[in-house]
Design an enzyme around this catalytic site. Structure first.
Site, short mmCIF file in Angstrom:
data_model
loop_
_atom_site.label_atom_id
_atom_site.label_comp_id
_atom_site.label_asym_id
_atom_site.label_seq_id
_atom_site.Cartn_x
_atom_site.Cartn_y
_atom_site.Cartn_z
N GLU A 64 -27.54 -5.37 15.45
CA GLU A 64 -28.24 -4.19 15.95
C GLU A 64 -29.42 -3.81 15.04
O GLU A 64 -30.49 -3.48 15.52
CB GLU A 64 -27.23 -3.04 16.00
CG GLU A 64 -27.74 -1.74 16.54
CD GLU A 64 -27.82 -1.73 18.07
OE1 GLU A 64 -27.49 -2.75 18.69
OE2 GLU A 64 -28.27 -0.70 18.61
N ASP A 65 -29.22 -3.85 13.73
CA ASP A 65 -30.20 -3.24 12.81
C ASP A 65 -31.04 -4.23 12.01
O ASP A 65 -31.93 -3.84 11.29
CB ASP A 65 -29.49 -2.32 11.81
CG ASP A 65 -28.86 -1.12 12.49
OD1 ASP A 65 -29.21 -0.88 13.67
OD2 ASP A 65 -28.03 -0.45 11.87
#
Ligand code: MN
Length: 714
Positions: free
Chosen positions: A76-77
């Site tokens: 996700e990051d």
């Protein structure tokens, strides 16, 4: 600061060193991937995944879950792909990380329809591997612990979502340590002042009670020792939110809630649990009606224990829970206890049953999702399901069935067997006849009365709450629709045959079989169903049955005209499920002037007489049929409304309760915001007819700040 070395030390207590090594590797990978990123607090980002892994380590989760915890934010990051994670750490870990990432993208906003779709996504992610939700719960727990300096409104939003969704899921899966902490952290974020006040009051009360607690604990322990019973007695504390809920829901003053002394006795075997129960009942008199045996009948989330309340010294209530070490592990960790094992032990004997139960739960959710009519219906079910208070019902033979709260006799019948559900006509609750729709209560004895040839009723769908009953009823109704089409076809064909002075019963032998062969159909029912559905013309079929001479087929339109004229208007009563349907363009209601359109494959479709779509159809006047409403209509009809209303909190709840108070149901509800001030609510409700609708609209107009209300047509 907590480091990976501290974690590795802790893992040494229950994991082999190769697995600890893999967890370390996942940590270093995450550290590099998140390099340069920080948390709001200013700490390096990797402290978060490390803390999440630590929460799981305290629950003795397996190494793959810990690795997934380390890596849960890298997809996700950071730029890392799922494939990269799979290559480095294997498919299982990559699947977990991917699942957790998908859950992270889901936010549950205010209670609206969007929530339902998110729930569905969530169930999908969980169904791949139940560990996904365990990792996610640990992630949410750490985020709740570090809510820190967020804006208060944002804090409250996250806390509400935590309370509504995650704490309940934790409860449903029996992971109580996490549930309790999530609940208290959420409570403190939503009501900081109230939480603070209760906290202080608890601390004060605890000081005053200390010596009494000690005294009771000692006498319980002494009694066990005297009787040579293995068991250790510990004091129990209520958590903040449970105190608050008791004060609010039961309107009890704080002092009265704190006036109960709670203890837990942990022992080594089920046998000893019951012996200890005997011993404590001997020491202090039990309060009648308060004993609960969750060992014999575990709760839906797998919780097992004996509960009893005693009259303690000077009559003070003393609540005691008695259970084995394994049950204690289950009570704290629930489904997560499945992965719980001690170093050197290759078997994982604990809680296999709970794992099976959790899987069953997720499977049930998936099933529900497939059969639910729409998203709202689905979320309604899931919410029901997340309230773990199940009811226990006895069969006349004394067997126990477990059903969700709110279940009815029909749910019960289907949970026994589909055939019993399909043929049930009445029930006896504790030997008295009762409506099938009565919600059941724990401890009742239920007898289902069946009749051969009975069929499920469409109206049951309004009150059954289990997925099994719902899908079985839908399935049975579908079969029923075909048999109705066959019946209607038989009526239409016999009417047409009457014009030739004959009938299906009096036709020359073999005539029907010959026709079936000519038109390549397998059975008489197929032919009749075709007529009932309008794909085949009754008059033309009749002609072919009586005329052995092939003749040019009569014009379809002439037949429709005959149907429309010779017999006067057809009366519709709403229960014809398939041969007559109601147009989804103008949503006709009983009381509206209507007109029927014979549509190939659909039978007669009922439109409002001024429906825009009829304009085109009017070019084909032979296909129009005049209709009137019967004055005995049982069914509810959907009608879409478009409502302009000033935007404010609780709007949906207000509309919903108004509609339900007027004996109507909501089929769907959606909001489009026009501007900050004004919202358009698209509301589809189920009503009995025009008059019912008018009554509801009148009530709606009485609401404050309401604008236009339009009965929508598309
Ligand atoms: Mn996270």
């Amino acid at each position: 600061m907590f480091t990976i070395d501290d974690l590795a030390d802790r893992l040494g207590g229950y994991l082999p060193s190769e697995e600890i090594q893999q967890v370390r590797r996942a940590f270093y990978y995450a550290e590099q991937a998140h390099d340069g990123q920080t948390r709001r607090s200013g700490e390096p980002y990797v402290t978060h995944p490390l803390a999440v892994a630590n929460i799981l380590a305290n629950m003795h989760m397996d190494h793959q879950s810990l690795m997934a915890a380390m890596l849960h934010d890298v997809i996700e990051d950071t730029g890392v792909t799922r494939d990269a994670v799979a290559t480095q750490f294997g498919e299982a870990v990559a699947g977990l990380v991917d699942g957790v990432s998908k859950l992270t993208q889901i936010t549950f906003e205010d209670k609206a329809v969007a929530q339902a779709e998110n729930f569905q996504k969530m169930v999908m992610a969980m169904s791949q591997d139940i560990r996904v939700i365990i990792v996610k719960l640990a992630d949410r727990l750490h985020n709740m612990r570090t809510l820190g300096a967020l804006r208060p409104d944002k804090k409250r939003r996250i806390a509400r979502e935590t309370l509504e969704i995650y704490a309940r899921i934790a409860g449903r899966l029996g992971i109580n340590t996490i549930r309790v902490e999530l609940e208290d952290l959420s409570f403190q974020a939503i009501h900081p002042m109230r939480a603070e006040r209760i906290k202080r009051a608890v601390a004060r009360a605890r000081g005053n009670r200390r010596s009494t607690m000690r005294q009771i604990q000692d006498s319980l322990q002494r009694r066990l020792d005297e009787d040579d019973l293995i068991g250790s007695v510990v004091g129990r504390q209520k958590h903040l939110l449970s105190i608050y809920r008791k004060m609010r829901d039961q309107r009890k003053p704080f002092a009265e809630i704190m006036d109960v002394f709670g203890f837990r006795i942990i022992t080594d075997s089920v046998d000893n649990s019951y012996r200890i129960l005997g011993a404590v009942h001997n020491l202090y008199k039990p309060v009648p009606g308060r004993f609960k045996d969750y060992i014999a009948i575990p709760k839906a989330n797998g919780y097992q224990s004996l509960h009893t309340t005693l009259f303690g010294p000077s009559g003070m209530p003393v609540e005691v829970q008695i259970r084995t070490r394994e049950m204690e592990a289950m009570a704290n960790n629930g489904i997560a206890a499945h992965w719980l094992y001690k170093a050197g032990q290759t078997e994982r004997p604990i809680a296999v049953g709970s794992h099976a139960r959790a899987r069953e739960w997720v499977r049930g959710l998936l099933e529900m999702q497939r059969h639910a009519g729409d998203s709202l219906e689905f979320i309604e079910h899931v919410k029901n399901d997340l309230f773990p208070d199940d009811v226990y019902i006895f069969t006349p033979k004394g067997d126990i069935m477990e059903l969700p709260q709110g279940a009815t006799a029909v749910d019960f019948a289907y949970s026994v067997h589909t055939d019993i559900g399909n043929s049930c006509i009445a029930c006896r609750i504790d030997r008295h006849l009762a409506p099938l729709s009565t919600p059941l209560e724990s401890g009742q004895t239920l007898e289902i009365i069946t009749a051969p040839g009975a069929r499920p009723n469409l109206a049951w769908l309004n009150f059954v709450i289990t997925a099994k009953a719902r899908s079985a009823i839908r399935h049975a109704l579908k079969n029923q629709q075909r048999s109705e089409a066959v019946q209607l076809g038989r009526r239409l064909l016999n009417r047409a045959l009457a014009g030739f002075d004959t009938s299906l019963e009096t036709l020359p032998e073999g005539r029907l079989t010959m026709l079936l062969a000519e038109i390549d159909l397998n059975s008489e029912d197929d032919l009749l169903a075709g007529i009932g559905l309008g794909t085949r013309l009754a008059h033309a079929t009749a002609r072919r049955l009586v005329d052995t001479e092939p003749r040019e087929e009569e014009n379809e339109r002439a037949e429709f005209r005959r149907l429309a004229e010779s017999n006067g208007p057809i009366v519709i009563n709403g229960s014809e499920s398939m041969a007559i349907s109601f147009a989804r363009c103008c949503y006709p209601l009983p009381g509206d002037p209507v007109i029927g359109h014979l549509s190939i494959g659909k039978g007669i479709v009922v439109h409002r007489h001024d429906c825009g779509n009829l304009e085109e159809l009017r070019d084909d006047p032979d296909k129009l049929v005049s209709l009137t409403w019967s004055n005995q209509i049982e069914q509810d009809f959907p009608v879409p409304l478009r409502i302009e209303i000033e935007t404010r909190r609780g709007l949906i709840a207000e509309l919903a309760s108004l509609v339900t108070d007027a004996d109507a149901n909501i089929e769907r509800i959606g909001i489009e915001e026009r501007d900050v001030r004004l919202s358009i609510v698209n509301l589809t409700i189920l009503v009995k007819g025009r008059i019912h609708l008018a009554r509801i609209i009148k009530r709606l107009r009485n609401l404050n700040h309401i604008g236009r209300i339009v009965r929508a047509r598309h």
